[in-house]
Design a protein around this motif. Structure first.
Motif, PDB file in Angstrom:
ATOM      1  N   GLU A  92      32.841  45.161  46.489  1.00 21.07           N
ATOM      2  CA  GLU A  92      33.646  44.482  45.602  1.00 21.07           C
ATOM      3  C   GLU A  92      33.454  43.052  45.721  1.00 21.07           C
ATOM      4  O   GLU A  92      33.597  42.310  44.766  1.00 21.07           O
ATOM      5  CB  GLU A  92      35.124  44.979  45.822  1.00 21.07           C
ATOM      6  CG  GLU A  92      35.431  46.326  45.111  1.00 21.07           C
ATOM      7  CD  GLU A  92      36.802  46.706  45.544  1.00 21.07           C
ATOM      8  OE1 GLU A  92      37.746  46.133  46.185  1.00 21.07           O
ATOM      9  OE2 GLU A  92      37.417  47.536  44.858  1.00 21.07           O
ATOM     10  N   SER A  96      32.082  40.157  43.033  1.00 16.06           N
ATOM     11  CA  SER A  96      32.649  39.024  42.898  1.00 16.06           C
ATOM     12  C   SER A  96      31.779  37.940  42.744  1.00 16.06           C
ATOM     13  O   SER A  96      31.594  36.897  42.030  1.00 16.06           O
ATOM     14  CB  SER A  96      33.713  38.630  43.616  1.00 16.06           C
ATOM     15  OG  SER A  96      34.885  39.567  43.431  1.00 16.06           O
ATOM     16  N   TRP A 151      40.152  39.236  44.929  1.00 14.87           N
ATOM     17  CA  TRP A 151      41.036  38.946  43.916  1.00 14.87           C
ATOM     18  C   TRP A 151      40.700  40.056  42.641  1.00 14.87           C
ATOM     19  O   TRP A 151      39.445  39.932  42.361  1.00 14.87           O
ATOM     20  CB  TRP A 151      41.151  37.610  43.237  1.00 14.87           C
ATOM     21  CG  TRP A 151      42.300  37.235  42.429  1.00 14.87           C
ATOM     22  CD1 TRP A 151      43.494  37.567  42.559  1.00 14.87           C
ATOM     23  CD2 TRP A 151      42.096  36.512  41.485  1.00 14.87           C
ATOM     24  NE1 TRP A 151      44.224  36.966  41.511  1.00 14.87           N
ATOM     25  CE2 TRP A 151      43.276  36.524  40.828  1.00 14.87           C
ATOM     26  CE3 TRP A 151      41.064  35.539  40.771  1.00 14.87           C
ATOM     27  CZ2 TRP A 151      43.746  35.483  39.584  1.00 14.87           C
ATOM     28  CZ3 TRP A 151      41.414  35.046  39.653  1.00 14.87           C
ATOM     29  CH2 TRP A 151      42.545  35.080  38.924  1.00 14.87           C
ATOM     30  N   ARG A 152      41.701  40.894  42.374  1.00  9.87           N
ATOM     31  CA  ARG A 152      41.274  41.943  41.518  1.00  9.87           C
ATOM     32  C   ARG A 152      40.700  41.519  40.170  1.00  9.87           C
ATOM     33  O   ARG A 152      39.840  42.288  39.719  1.00  9.87           O
ATOM     34  CB  ARG A 152      42.525  42.674  40.920  1.00  9.87           C
ATOM     35  CG  ARG A 152      43.132  43.335  42.419  1.00  9.87           C
ATOM     36  CD  ARG A 152      42.364  44.224  43.382  1.00  9.87           C
ATOM     37  NE  ARG A 152      41.461  44.875  42.735  1.00  9.87           N
ATOM     38  CZ  ARG A 152      40.588  45.567  43.382  1.00  9.87           C
ATOM     39  NH1 ARG A 152      40.221  45.107  44.599  1.00  9.87           N
ATOM     40  NH2 ARG A 152      39.755  46.323  42.789  1.00  9.87           N
ATOM     41  N   PRO A 153      40.992  40.554  39.490  1.00  9.58           N
ATOM     42  CA  PRO A 153      40.469  39.953  38.336  1.00  9.58           C
ATOM     43  C   PRO A 153      39.146  39.521  38.498  1.00  9.58           C
ATOM     44  O   PRO A 153      38.174  39.742  37.711  1.00  9.58           O
ATOM     45  CB  PRO A 153      41.383  39.003  37.712  1.00  9.58           C
ATOM     46  CG  PRO A 153      42.688  39.180  38.471  1.00  9.58           C
ATOM     47  CD  PRO A 153      42.426  39.794  39.769  1.00  9.58           C
ATOM     48  N   LEU A 154      38.665  38.815  39.616  1.00  4.97           N
ATOM     49  CA  LEU A 154      37.492  38.542  39.846  1.00  4.97           C
ATOM     50  C   LEU A 154      36.667  39.782  40.189  1.00  4.97           C
ATOM     51  O   LEU A 154      35.405  39.726  39.758  1.00  4.97           O
ATOM     52  CB  LEU A 154      37.495  37.508  41.256  1.00  4.97           C
ATOM     53  CG  LEU A 154      36.240  36.676  41.309  1.00  4.97           C
ATOM     54  CD1 LEU A 154      35.973  35.412  40.203  1.00  4.97           C
ATOM     55  CD2 LEU A 154      36.316  35.998  42.590  1.00  4.97           C
ATOM     56  N   PHE A 159      37.025  42.875  38.974  1.00  2.00           N
ATOM     57  CA  PHE A 159      36.791  43.456  37.618  1.00  2.00           C
ATOM     58  C   PHE A 159      35.627  42.685  36.754  1.00  2.00           C
ATOM     59  O   PHE A 159      34.955  43.314  36.509  1.00  2.00           O
ATOM     60  CB  PHE A 159      38.132  43.569  36.881  1.00  2.00           C
ATOM     61  CG  PHE A 159      37.675  44.172  35.482  1.00  2.00           C
ATOM     62  CD1 PHE A 159      37.621  45.490  35.265  1.00  2.00           C
ATOM     63  CD2 PHE A 159      37.764  43.207  34.365  1.00  2.00           C
ATOM     64  CE1 PHE A 159      37.341  45.925  33.919  1.00  2.00           C
ATOM     65  CE2 PHE A 159      37.518  43.795  33.081  1.00  2.00           C
ATOM     66  CZ  PHE A 159      37.337  45.029  32.918  1.00  2.00           C
ATOM     67  N   PHE A 160      35.888  41.444  36.776  1.00  2.00           N
ATOM     68  CA  PHE A 160      34.834  40.826  35.988  1.00  2.00           C
ATOM     69  C   PHE A 160      33.578  40.726  36.587  1.00  2.00           C
ATOM     70  O   PHE A 160      32.565  40.508  35.874  1.00  2.00           O
ATOM     71  CB  PHE A 160      35.459  39.386  35.495  1.00  2.00           C
ATOM     72  CG  PHE A 160      36.634  39.401  34.622  1.00  2.00           C
ATOM     73  CD1 PHE A 160      36.085  39.686  33.272  1.00  2.00           C
ATOM     74  CD2 PHE A 160      37.758  38.922  34.680  1.00  2.00           C
ATOM     75  CE1 PHE A 160      37.092  39.883  32.451  1.00  2.00           C
ATOM     76  CE2 PHE A 160      38.618  39.194  33.683  1.00  2.00           C
ATOM     77  CZ  PHE A 160      38.562  39.465  32.500  1.00  2.00           C
ATOM     78  N   ARG A 211      32.442  43.283  38.293  1.00  2.00           N
ATOM     79  CA  ARG A 211      31.773  44.513  37.806  1.00  2.00           C
ATOM     80  C   ARG A 211      31.197  44.623  36.450  1.00  2.00           C
ATOM     81  O   ARG A 211      30.251  45.248  36.242  1.00  2.00           O
ATOM     82  CB  ARG A 211      32.866  45.666  38.111  1.00  2.00           C
ATOM     83  CG  ARG A 211      32.519  47.089  37.770  1.00  2.00           C
ATOM     84  CD  ARG A 211      33.591  48.012  38.447  1.00  2.00           C
ATOM     85  NE  ARG A 211      33.817  47.771  39.868  1.00  2.00           N
ATOM     86  CZ  ARG A 211      34.957  47.684  40.234  1.00  2.00           C
ATOM     87  NH1 ARG A 211      36.062  48.011  39.380  1.00  2.00           N
ATOM     88  NH2 ARG A 211      35.212  47.804  41.775  1.00  2.00           N
ATOM     89  N   SER A 231      29.894  42.023  34.931  1.00  2.00           N
ATOM     90  CA  SER A 231      29.089  40.644  34.894  1.00  2.00           C
ATOM     91  C   SER A 231      27.943  41.046  33.806  1.00  2.00           C
ATOM     92  O   SER A 231      27.533  39.995  33.406  1.00  2.00           O
ATOM     93  CB  SER A 231      28.891  40.067  36.119  1.00  2.00           C
ATOM     94  OG  SER A 231      28.220  41.149  37.012  1.00  2.00           O
ATOM     95  N   MET A 264      34.090  37.552  27.345  1.00  2.00           N
ATOM     96  CA  MET A 264      34.894  38.231  28.385  1.00  2.00           C
ATOM     97  C   MET A 264      35.684  39.404  27.674  1.00  2.00           C
ATOM     98  O   MET A 264      35.656  40.529  28.209  1.00  2.00           O
ATOM     99  CB  MET A 264      35.607  37.478  29.160  1.00  2.00           C
ATOM    100  CG  MET A 264      35.092  36.651  30.267  1.00  2.00           C
ATOM    101  SD  MET A 264      36.024  35.485  31.103  1.00  2.00           S
ATOM    102  CE  MET A 264      36.450  36.249  32.687  1.00  2.00           C
ATOM    103  N   THR A 271      34.733  43.310  28.124  1.00  2.00           N
ATOM    104  CA  THR A 271      35.688  44.320  28.591  1.00  2.00           C
ATOM    105  C   THR A 271      35.617  45.265  27.651  1.00  2.00           C
ATOM    106  O   THR A 271      35.714  46.596  28.060  1.00  2.00           O
ATOM    107  CB  THR A 271      36.833  43.493  28.796  1.00  2.00           C
ATOM    108  OG1 THR A 271      36.919  42.547  29.521  1.00  2.00           O
ATOM    109  CG2 THR A 271      38.176  44.647  29.205  1.00  2.00           C
TER     110      THR A 271
END
Length: 369
Positions: free
Chosen positions: A13, A17, A280-283, A285-286, A288, A290, A332, A336
């Motif tokens: 993870e 990031s 940090w979860r949002p970082l 996720f994005f 993942r 990317s 983004m 998503t």
């Protein structure tokens, strides 16, 4: 879930990031905002370095050791590896090409160039970043990555450890000699200086060497090494503003040093507060998704400029900070949606591919037979 599994998940993870941070530099450069330092150049190096590291870690986990048993399990593992890579990268890549082709935005010839993963070669031949359309030049990095993914797994399976390492060090040397040769012949201003595979050999090779030698590189994740890597990164950033021989020929390889320390430190969970930020979860996720953000950001800019609300067009077209924010936000959102509605459902097809652990076990059994 075991403790080791949790640690491995956390390590991956943080690297997700880092991948997002790498492509962020490219998005910034493509926004056209004028600065002395171009983060996109470093971002591409970082992206390819991460690719080399991650792909080689995957190969080490999935492909059986070179041996008699490898003949039994190697082919199946290799085909499974290729199928999984294709399943992750190809769907959105080809969907973008197909939508643009069907919509009459690009012609069949350009679609074929991108579809055959030779964008980088054609850019070098034409000496122009745009094969035809201005919103697909960034596909060259995916092409370099795919060219490496095509050849390296096969060589990884066929070569023993010593020959693998020799090959990777040779690739590192080829990249340095390529840049030197292009500089001395005055060809360093050509697009091929950046897009030909030789220019990226060092980043891919160093990433692979990091994966192979990870267990013996503990010194690189110590606090002192991290501090020196940070100092070096600052100095390289300042030197990059000067231009000339150092910036063009020397810095591309030197940047791999602090970036390698960062990758290994993140992988080993040794980044402290910075590691907490990367978790940090949002970082994550994005990071993942990317790939989708990277592939879509310029086509989204094209869509906004040609078909977007009139109030937004000048901000994006004239390359302002507001335009960067608008285009990044729209990208983004679309990435998503693409992930949840298109890419992620396709990943379920992985369950029908041979399990890497089963293949390795079969190869081991063949060795003992």
């Amino acid at each position: 879930m075991s403790r080791n599994t949790l640690q491995a998940k956390g390590r991956r993870e943080q690297l997700d990031s880092l991948r997002l941070l790498a492509i962020s530099g490219v998005l910034f450069d493509h926004a056209g905002i004028s600065t002395r330092f171009l983060p996109g150049t470093v971002g591409v190096r970082f992206f390819l370095l991460l690719s080399g590291f991650l792909i080689t870690r995957t190969l080490m986990a999935q492909l059986p050791a070179r041996s008699v048993g490898a003949a039994h399990g190697g082919t199946a593992a290799l085909l499974s590896f290729y199928a999984k890579r294709a399943l992750r990268i190809w769907p959105l890549y080809y969907l973008i090409i197909a939508v643009l082709l069907v919509g009459g935005v690009i012609e069949l010839r350009e679609a074929a160039i991108h579809g055959l993963f030779v964008t980088n070669i054609m850019q070098a031949i034409k000496n122009h970043w745009h094969v035809t359309s201005w919103f697909l030049p960034h596909f060259w990095t995916i092409c370099v990555q795919e060219q490496f993914y095509l050849v390296w797994p096969l060589l990884f399976l066929l070569l023993d450890t010593t020959r693998r390492n020799l090959l990777l060090f040779a690739m590192l040397g080829v990249a340095v000699l390529f840049r030197l040769g292009m500089w001395w012949t005055g060809l360093h201003t050509r697009v091929g200086f950046h897009t030909l595979p030789f220019a990226s050999f060092d980043a891919l090779a160093v990433g692979s060497l990091l994966a192979i030698g990870h267990a013996r590189l503990g010194i690189l994740v110590e606090r002192r090494a991290q501090a020196w890597a940070l100092v070096l990164a600052v100095l390289l950033g300042l030197a990059g503003m000067l231009g000339g021989f150092i910036d063009t020929v020397v810095l591309p390889s030197l940047w791999l040093v602090p970036l390698s320390v960062l990758i290994l430190s993140a992988f080993d969970g040794r980044l402290g507060a910075a590691g907490a930020f990367l978790d940090w979860r949002p970082l994550v996720f994005f990071g993942r998704i990317s790939l989708g953000i990277y592939l879509l950001h310029l086509p989204v800019a094209y869509a906004i400029i040609t078909h977007g609300p009139r109030a937004l067009i000048p901000w994006v077209e004239h390359r302002t900070w507001s335009g960067l924010a608008i285009n990044t936000g729209a990208t983004m959102i679309l990435a998503t949606l693409s992930w949840f509605l298109f890419e992620k459902p396709l990943q379920r097809l992985r369950r029908y591919l041979p399990d890497a652990r089963a293949v390795r076990s079969a190869a081991a059994d063949a060795n003992l037979a």
